[in-house]
Design an enzyme around this catalytic site. Structure first.
Site, PDB file in Angstrom:
ATOM      1  N   SER A  39       0.837  -1.173  -0.847  1.00 40.29           N
ATOM      2  CA  SER A  39      -0.035  -0.531   0.047  1.00 40.29           C
ATOM      3  C   SER A  39       1.291   1.353   0.100  1.00 40.29           C
ATOM      4  O   SER A  39       1.531   1.485  -0.835  1.00 40.29           O
ATOM      5  CB  SER A  39      -1.103  -0.553   1.727  1.00 40.29           C
ATOM      6  OG  SER A  39      -2.272   1.181   0.752  1.00 40.29           O
ATOM      7  N   ASP A 133      -9.008  -5.316  -5.567  1.00 42.74           N
ATOM      8  CA  ASP A 133      -8.497  -4.190  -4.549  1.00 42.74           C
ATOM      9  C   ASP A 133      -9.428  -3.199  -4.867  1.00 42.74           C
ATOM     10  O   ASP A 133      -9.349  -2.451  -6.059  1.00 42.74           O
ATOM     11  CB  ASP A 133      -6.405  -3.552  -5.500  1.00 42.74           C
ATOM     12  CG  ASP A 133      -6.365  -2.861  -4.019  1.00 42.74           C
ATOM     13  OD1 ASP A 133      -6.859  -2.173  -3.560  1.00 42.74           O
ATOM     14  OD2 ASP A 133      -5.166  -2.686  -4.171  1.00 42.74           O
ATOM     15  N   HIS A 167      -6.941  -5.617  -1.498  1.00 43.09           N
ATOM     16  CA  HIS A 167      -5.899  -5.022  -1.562  1.00 43.09           C
ATOM     17  C   HIS A 167      -4.602  -5.372  -0.455  1.00 43.09           C
ATOM     18  O   HIS A 167      -3.799  -5.685  -0.508  1.00 43.09           O
ATOM     19  CB  HIS A 167      -6.654  -3.670  -0.941  1.00 43.09           C
ATOM     20  CG  HIS A 167      -5.593  -2.770  -1.131  1.00 43.09           C
ATOM     21  ND1 HIS A 167      -4.333  -2.108  -1.214  1.00 43.09           N
ATOM     22  CD2 HIS A 167      -5.338  -1.998   0.886  1.00 43.09           C
ATOM     23  CE1 HIS A 167      -3.769  -1.388  -0.786  1.00 43.09           C
ATOM     24  NE2 HIS A 167      -3.956  -1.478   0.373  1.00 43.09           N
TER      25      HIS A 167
END
Length: 228
Positions: A39, A133, A167
């Site tokens: 991320s 995601d 994600h």
């Protein structure tokens, strides 16, 4: 104090000696260093690989190729944050936030300066992408990276996409984080992912990451396949 998140500008100038300091640790065998980022941590690793010497290989898990959230400083240079439009944030029927569409397109001219010059990196890249995601357009960003590297005469990065994965692709056998309270926002966020497909992606991605690092950091070590 308001409920809005507060970000401090990142300055990686003080990280200049990080590779040398890591190499001095007795646990490190050899002269190669690998980075892995997830991320927001992914674009920080991209910046480190681009500006710091001694980074041999880099893995990005559902990450952006532009600097995000806040400005980043390195010596006399500043990379601005990729802009966003919070009005594009959506809410699921369960009341979870989805931030997939809030970020500006880094390929559009006003946002070019936020792109990280990853073509300056010395080593190869592996992009791990969850196709479900709901936080980043991770596959889109991975292909931007591929096009940019090839445009500068660099090798195409390895991109592994996982249908049904969200994600938060954690190490294997961790519970699938489909949604949770975001540690920065303090609000419930939907990350995406179908539990079974996401779990399988975590197992395979872990093997792929180890294989990638062993190939580029120490080719003598092999990885035992998962028995899942």
């Amino acid at each position: 104090m308001s409920g809005r998140p507060y970000y401090v500008d990142w300055d990686i100038s003080h990280m200049f000696k990080v590779p040398q300091n890591v190499l001095s640790l007795h646990q490190v065998k050899g002269a190669n260093i690998g980075l892995i980022g997830f991320s927001k941590g992914g674009d920080l690793c991209l910046s480190m690989a681009s500006f710091l010497k001694g980074i041999t290989a880099t893995v990005l898990v559902n990450s952006c190729v532009a600097n995000s959230m806040t400005a980043l400083h390195y010596k006399e240079m500043t990379i601005p944050s990729l802009g966003s439009d919070l009005s594009k944030c959506t809410v699921t029927e369960s009341g979870f936030l989805e931030s997939l569409h809030i970020w500006n397109n880094p390929l559009e001219k006003p946002n070019h300066q936020s792109l990280i010059p990853l073509e300056k990196a010395q080593g190869p890249f592996l992009f791990i992408v969850g196709k479900d995601d709901h936080n980043w357009k991770s596959e889109f960003y991975a292909h931007i990276a591929s096009d940019r590297l090839q445009a500068h005469g660099k090798d195409r990065p390895q991109i592994i996409c996982y249908p049904g994965a969200g994600h938060c692709i954690d190490p294997p056998y961790f519970p699938a984080r489909i949604a949770s309270v975001h540690p920065v926002l303090g609000l419930p966020v939907f990350y995406g992912g179908e539990p079974r497909a996401h779990g399988r992606a975590q197992v395979d991605a872990w093997q792929q990451i180890q294989t990638f690092f062993h190939k580029h950091l120490d080719a003598k070590i092999s990885v035992k396949p998962s028995k899942l």
